[in-house]
Design a protein around this motif. Sequence first.
Motif, PDB file in Angstrom:
ATOM      1  N   PRO A 217       1.656  -4.790  -8.664  1.00 18.60           N
ATOM      2  CA  PRO A 217       2.979  -4.306  -9.095  1.00 18.60           C
ATOM      3  C   PRO A 217       3.808  -3.724  -7.956  1.00 18.60           C
ATOM      4  O   PRO A 217       4.997  -3.421  -8.149  1.00 18.60           O
ATOM      5  CB  PRO A 217       2.632  -3.187 -10.110  1.00 18.60           C
ATOM      6  N   PHE A 218       3.205  -3.578  -6.785  1.00 20.33           N
ATOM      7  CA  PHE A 218       3.868  -2.891  -5.671  1.00 20.33           C
ATOM      8  C   PHE A 218       4.132  -3.805  -4.480  1.00 20.33           C
ATOM      9  O   PHE A 218       4.522  -3.332  -3.418  1.00 20.33           O
ATOM     10  CB  PHE A 218       3.012  -1.687  -5.252  1.00 20.33           C
ATOM     11  N   GLU A 219       3.911  -5.101  -4.662  1.00 19.01           N
ATOM     12  CA  GLU A 219       4.143  -6.045  -3.564  1.00 19.01           C
ATOM     13  C   GLU A 219       5.612  -6.090  -3.169  1.00 19.01           C
ATOM     14  O   GLU A 219       5.951  -6.273  -2.006  1.00 19.01           O
ATOM     15  CB  GLU A 219       3.656  -7.447  -3.961  1.00 19.01           C
ATOM     16  N   ASP A 220       6.491  -5.942  -4.143  1.00 17.64           N
ATOM     17  CA  ASP A 220       7.933  -5.906  -3.895  1.00 17.64           C
ATOM     18  C   ASP A 220       8.405  -4.478  -4.164  1.00 17.64           C
ATOM     19  O   ASP A 220       8.495  -4.049  -5.326  1.00 17.64           O
ATOM     20  CB  ASP A 220       8.648  -6.897  -4.817  1.00 17.64           C
ATOM     21  N   ALA A 221       8.679  -3.724  -3.101  1.00 18.51           N
ATOM     22  CA  ALA A 221       9.024  -2.309  -3.241  1.00 18.51           C
ATOM     23  C   ALA A 221      10.288  -2.115  -4.076  1.00 18.51           C
ATOM     24  O   ALA A 221      10.346  -1.212  -4.928  1.00 18.51           O
ATOM     25  CB  ALA A 221       9.198  -1.681  -1.861  1.00 18.51           C
TER      26      ALA A 221
ATOM     27  N   ASP B   9       0.827  -1.198   0.000  1.00 18.64           N
ATOM     28  CA  ASP B   9       0.000   0.000   0.000  1.00 18.64           C
ATOM     29  C   ASP B   9       0.863   1.251   0.000  1.00 18.64           C
ATOM     30  O   ASP B   9       0.639   2.184  -0.779  1.00 18.64           O
ATOM     31  CB  ASP B   9      -0.930   0.002   1.217  1.00 18.64           C
ATOM     32  N   ALA B  10       1.870   1.271   0.865  1.00 21.16           N
ATOM     33  CA  ALA B  10       2.770   2.423   0.937  1.00 21.16           C
ATOM     34  C   ALA B  10       3.565   2.578  -0.356  1.00 21.16           C
ATOM     35  O   ALA B  10       3.826   3.699  -0.811  1.00 21.16           O
ATOM     36  CB  ALA B  10       3.712   2.267   2.119  1.00 21.16           C
ATOM     37  N   THR B  11       3.954   1.464  -0.970  1.00 17.81           N
ATOM     38  CA  THR B  11       4.692   1.515  -2.234  1.00 17.81           C
ATOM     39  C   THR B  11       3.830   2.116  -3.336  1.00 17.81           C
ATOM     40  O   THR B  11       4.279   2.957  -4.121  1.00 17.81           O
ATOM     41  CB  THR B  11       5.144   0.102  -2.655  1.00 17.81           C
TER      42      THR B  11
END
Length: 242
Positions: free
Chosen positions: A184-188, A141-143
């Motif tokens: 797409p944002f699971e891995d920052a 979420d933050a990513t």
Amino acid sequence: MAVEGIPRQSLVDVLEARLREDILSGTHEPGSLLPPERELAAGYGVTRTTLKHALTRLEKAGLLSTRHGIGTRVLDYLRLGGAELLPMLAAQDPAWLREIFEVRRHIGTLVAGRAAVRRTVRQARRLEELLQQVAGAPDADATQLADVEVHRELARATGNRVYLLLTNTLFNAYLPVRRALRAPFEDAAEAAVRLAPVVHAVSERREEEARRAAEAYLRCTEKIMLSSLSRARKRPVDDRSA
């Protein structure tokens, strides 16, 4: 990990959603008058007070128009509506997301090219800082939110405020389903690697490279997000694996 609470829905919320669905699906056709309030309230099994609150919300959203002595008319939102309708349309029908992402890709490519030409030294430095925030974000979420800030800064770097407002509009358009678009944002770190060519090309004033990098980035993330959304919609309602 903190669990996000399920928002409580009032009867007005439920009725608003039901009316909105019936309007957008064509049950209540554009240009037609809704049945008289007493009849409409009875048909939905609610009081007239509840109905009035729901109708007021939908009128503010640009789906209805009420005139004293005439009644409440369903508006042709494709002729009269604006971008403020996109969040409810995207939540209603996933097909809208493909169209939103197409515009996102075209606008994002233009923005990157203009930003490469017009960015200031301070903006270039800020873009690099924001890219590092993407890489160091603690969760998906933050990513995702950090990624949005990069695109806002790119739009700001064009020197054209309309691009910034368009960027905000496109993000708000898929806000209702944002949680289903986090793949797409699971891995920052990986997300930052994907985004880095855009930021670096803009920072180094390479206009055509910035355009190509933005096009590639937006196509890639669009594909991942739509794929994850499709899987999410097929998942059982009681799936608690997320």
